[in-house]
Design a protein around this motif. Structure first.
Motif, PDB file in Angstrom:
ATOM      1  N   ASP A 205       3.678   0.586  -0.949  1.00 60.49           N
ATOM      2  CA  ASP A 205       2.875   0.329  -2.141  1.00 60.49           C
ATOM      3  C   ASP A 205       2.121  -0.990  -2.055  1.00 60.49           C
ATOM      4  OD1 ASP A 205       3.752   2.723  -3.109  1.00 60.49           O
ATOM      5  OD2 ASP A 205       5.125   1.883  -4.602  1.00 60.49           O
ATOM      6  N   ALA A 206       2.673  -1.955  -1.333  1.00 58.63           N
ATOM      7  CA  ALA A 206       2.051  -3.272  -1.229  1.00 58.63           C
ATOM      8  C   ALA A 206       0.745  -3.245  -0.432  1.00 58.63           C
ATOM      9  CB  ALA A 206       3.013  -4.273  -0.601  1.00 58.63           C
ATOM     10  N   VAL A 207       0.525  -2.203   0.374  1.00 57.64           N
ATOM     11  CA  VAL A 207      -0.676  -2.172   1.215  1.00 57.64           C
ATOM     12  C   VAL A 207      -1.597  -0.995   0.903  1.00 57.64           C
ATOM     13  CG1 VAL A 207       0.451  -3.423   3.090  1.00 57.64           C
ATOM     14  CG2 VAL A 207       0.482  -0.916   3.093  1.00 57.64           C
ATOM     15  N   LEU A 208      -1.241  -0.188  -0.095  1.00 61.71           N
ATOM     16  CA  LEU A 208      -2.145   0.894  -0.483  1.00 61.71           C
ATOM     17  C   LEU A 208      -3.517   0.345  -0.872  1.00 61.71           C
ATOM     18  CD1 LEU A 208       0.194   3.138  -2.684  1.00 61.71           C
ATOM     19  CD2 LEU A 208      -0.672   3.670  -0.411  1.00 61.71           C
ATOM     20  N   PRO A 209      -4.615   0.988  -0.515  1.00 63.34           N
ATOM     21  CA  PRO A 209      -4.716   2.281   0.151  1.00 63.34           C
ATOM     22  C   PRO A 209      -4.819   2.194   1.668  1.00 63.34           C
ATOM     23  CG  PRO A 209      -6.892   1.592  -0.525  1.00 63.34           C
ATOM     24  CD  PRO A 209      -5.942   0.487  -0.960  1.00 63.34           C
ATOM     25  N   PHE A 210      -4.584   1.032   2.233  1.00 71.40           N
ATOM     26  CA  PHE A 210      -4.866   0.808   3.651  1.00 71.40           C
ATOM     27  C   PHE A 210      -3.630   0.987   4.521  1.00 71.40           C
ATOM     28  CE2 PHE A 210      -7.897  -1.884   1.213  1.00 71.40           C
ATOM     29  CZ  PHE A 210      -9.039  -1.139   1.497  1.00 71.40           C
ATOM     30  N   VAL A 211      -2.888   2.068   4.294  1.00 77.22           N
ATOM     31  CA  VAL A 211      -1.660   2.311   5.051  1.00 77.22           C
ATOM     32  C   VAL A 211      -1.948   2.666   6.508  1.00 77.22           C
ATOM     33  CG1 VAL A 211      -0.195   2.929   3.096  1.00 77.22           C
ATOM     34  CG2 VAL A 211      -1.660   4.667   4.127  1.00 77.22           C
ATOM     35  N   ASN A 212      -3.084   3.275   6.785  1.00 75.63           N
ATOM     36  CA  ASN A 212      -3.422   3.577   8.181  1.00 75.63           C
ATOM     37  C   ASN A 212      -3.612   2.291   8.969  1.00 75.63           C
ATOM     38  OD1 ASN A 212      -3.393   6.195   7.333  1.00 75.63           O
ATOM     39  ND2 ASN A 212      -5.456   6.702   7.979  1.00 75.63           N
ATOM     40  N   ARG A 213      -4.338   1.371   8.378  1.00 72.00           N
ATOM     41  CA  ARG A 213      -4.642   0.102   9.048  1.00 72.00           C
ATOM     42  C   ARG A 213      -3.436  -0.823   9.107  1.00 72.00           C
ATOM     43  NH1 ARG A 213      -8.797  -3.129   5.716  1.00 72.00           N
ATOM     44  NH2 ARG A 213      -6.913  -3.802   4.612  1.00 72.00           N
ATOM     45  N   GLU A 214      -2.699  -0.905   8.030  1.00 72.37           N
ATOM     46  CA  GLU A 214      -1.603  -1.880   7.944  1.00 72.37           C
ATOM     47  C   GLU A 214      -0.280  -1.378   8.498  1.00 72.37           C
ATOM     48  OE1 GLU A 214      -2.154  -4.917   7.019  1.00 72.37           O
ATOM     49  OE2 GLU A 214      -4.246  -4.563   6.439  1.00 72.37           O
ATOM     50  N   LEU A 215      -0.042  -0.079   8.399  1.00 74.62           N
ATOM     51  CA  LEU A 215       1.257   0.464   8.811  1.00 74.62           C
ATOM     52  C   LEU A 215       1.161   1.451   9.970  1.00 74.62           C
ATOM     53  CD1 LEU A 215       2.870   1.075   5.289  1.00 74.62           C
ATOM     54  CD2 LEU A 215       3.091  -0.929   6.770  1.00 74.62           C
ATOM     55  N   GLY A 216      -0.050   1.655  10.465  1.00 76.58           N
ATOM     56  CA  GLY A 216      -0.220   2.543  11.609  1.00 76.58           C
ATOM     57  C   GLY A 216      -0.119   4.020  11.288  1.00 76.58           C
ATOM     58  N   TRP A 217      -0.310   4.382  10.027  1.00 80.19           N
ATOM     59  CA  TRP A 217      -0.274   5.792   9.662  1.00 80.19           C
ATOM     60  C   TRP A 217      -1.500   6.516  10.231  1.00 80.19           C
ATOM     61  CZ3 TRP A 217       1.421   6.960   3.929  1.00 80.19           C
ATOM     62  CH2 TRP A 217       2.668   6.357   3.681  1.00 80.19           C
ATOM     63  N   ASP A 218      -1.414   7.838  10.278  1.00 81.47           N
ATOM     64  CA  ASP A 218      -2.545   8.675  10.653  1.00 81.47           C
ATOM     65  C   ASP A 218      -2.698   9.735   9.570  1.00 81.47           C
ATOM     66  OD1 ASP A 218      -4.608   9.965  11.934  1.00 81.47           O
ATOM     67  OD2 ASP A 218      -3.318  11.027  13.355  1.00 81.47           O
ATOM     68  N   ASN A 219      -3.148   9.287   8.403  1.00 82.48           N
ATOM     69  CA  ASN A 219      -3.234  10.151   7.233  1.00 82.48           C
ATOM     70  C   ASN A 219      -4.686  10.203   6.774  1.00 82.48           C
ATOM     71  OD1 ASN A 219      -3.294  10.643   4.193  1.00 82.48           O
ATOM     72  ND2 ASN A 219      -1.139  11.080   4.620  1.00 82.48           N
TER      73      ASN A 219
END
Length: 325
Positions: free
Chosen positions: A95-109
């Motif tokens: 939640d702390a990095v939404l909406p940039f979860v791909n960039r910050e957490l390495g997601w592929d969504n």
């Protein structure tokens, strides 16, 4: 009425409801002002209807509003969906990095890729260095957008039909102190010409009446205000309005629709909004359809996107507009 007067007027509610929010909150039926009704409730000074307050969130999605039964039923569907898919329990790291979860957490969504790109365009291209704006997000869910507006000293208000403490407005407390209201996008409980920015993320396609929701967003926007619909599902003009990817959510009672790009453009323009930019929500260029049009100076990207999404199967679009001055 001054903020101090509102706090005195609302008694115990003053400890809960954001004071600047009370100044602009109106009855969704008659748009009259609200007063304390005793206990944790607000009463309309015009039609006399009462609205409960839950954990500081005024519940303005009154059961007598048109479509309220469908909207209130949808809230249970979102909880069921989140529990079944494993994202109901909140995760502070995410939640702390939404909406940039791909960039910050390495997601592929791909959904969050489109949400993040569209939101960044809104900030960079249409907000820039502006500060102190009054901002309304419709369909805000957890209200992750709040952190970007609060750091710009903006007065941010989040609305959604879902007040759940884990995936709805209740979770917004994680991000700070700001106005949160349970409200239907087709019956916004605010006066005309109130906000400098009105936007939603993946919300317009849940409206029971697309034109009505865009009308409401335009109504509460000031002249010259930014009005945007980000990452909205769309279909080619020859494609069915029954997107098979939405079937699971429909079975849960979630109101799902898929509109053509022309339906969105029509809804915006008829509401007095000037569309300034259309683009694929994920930011990808409109090729092969619309590739040549996208090279036309100034208007090319929007024309290319219009052509591309008219011919495409199912995709997502972001629409950036301004209310006429």
């Amino acid at each position: 009425m001054a903020t101090g007067g509102l706090r005195l007027l609302c008694g115990s509610l003053a400890r809960q409801v954001d004071a600047p929010l009370l100044e602009i909150l109106r009855c969704p039926f008659c748009r009259s002002t609200l007063a304390a009704a005793g206990g944790d409730a607000l009463r309309c000074t015009g039609c006399g209807r009462s609205f409960e307050v839950e954990n500081g969130i005024p519940l303005m999605l009154h059961e007598e509003l048109p479509g309220a039964r469908e909207k209130l039923g949808e809230t249970a569907g979102w909880v069921e969906k989140a529990q079944a898919e494993g994202w109901y329990e909140p995760d502070d790291r995410v939640d702390a990095v939404l909406p940039f979860v791909n960039r910050e957490l390495g997601w592929d969504n791909q959904t969050w890729l489109a949400n993040g790109h569209s939101f960044q365009v809104l900030l960079d291209r249409y907000i820039g260095d502006a500060r102190g704006l009054r901002v309304l997000e419709v369909g805000a869910a957890k209200a992750w957008g709040s952190r970007f507006w609060l750091e710009r000293d903006c007065e941010y208000v989040a609305t959604d039909i879902l007040v759940d403490e884990k995936i709805g407005l209740g979770r917004g407390a994680f991000y700070g102190d700001f106005g949160r209201v349970q409200a239907d996008g087709e019956h916004l409980p605010f006066p005309d010409a109130t906000f400098d920015v009105v936007y939603c993320v993946a919300t317009l396609h849940h409206a029971l009446d697309l034109s009505k929701m865009v009308d409401e967003m335009a109504r509460v926007a000031r002249r010259g205000a930014v009005v945007a619909g980000l990452n909205e599902g769309t279909r080619g003009v020859r494609q069915s309005g029954e997107n098979p990817d939405q079937q699971g959510e429909k079975e849960l009672g979630i109101n799902e629709h898929v509109h053509s790009i022309w339906a969105y453009v029509y809804a915006f323009t008829r509401s007095g909004l000037v569309v300034r930019r259309l683009e694929r929500a994920d930011g990808w260029p409109p090729v092969p359809y619309g590739g040549k049009l996208s090279k036309v100076p100034k208007v090319g990207p929007s024309l290319g996107t219009l052509a591309h999404l008219s011919a495409a199967h199912y995709s997502g679009v972001s629409i950036y507009a301004r209310k006429r001055r």
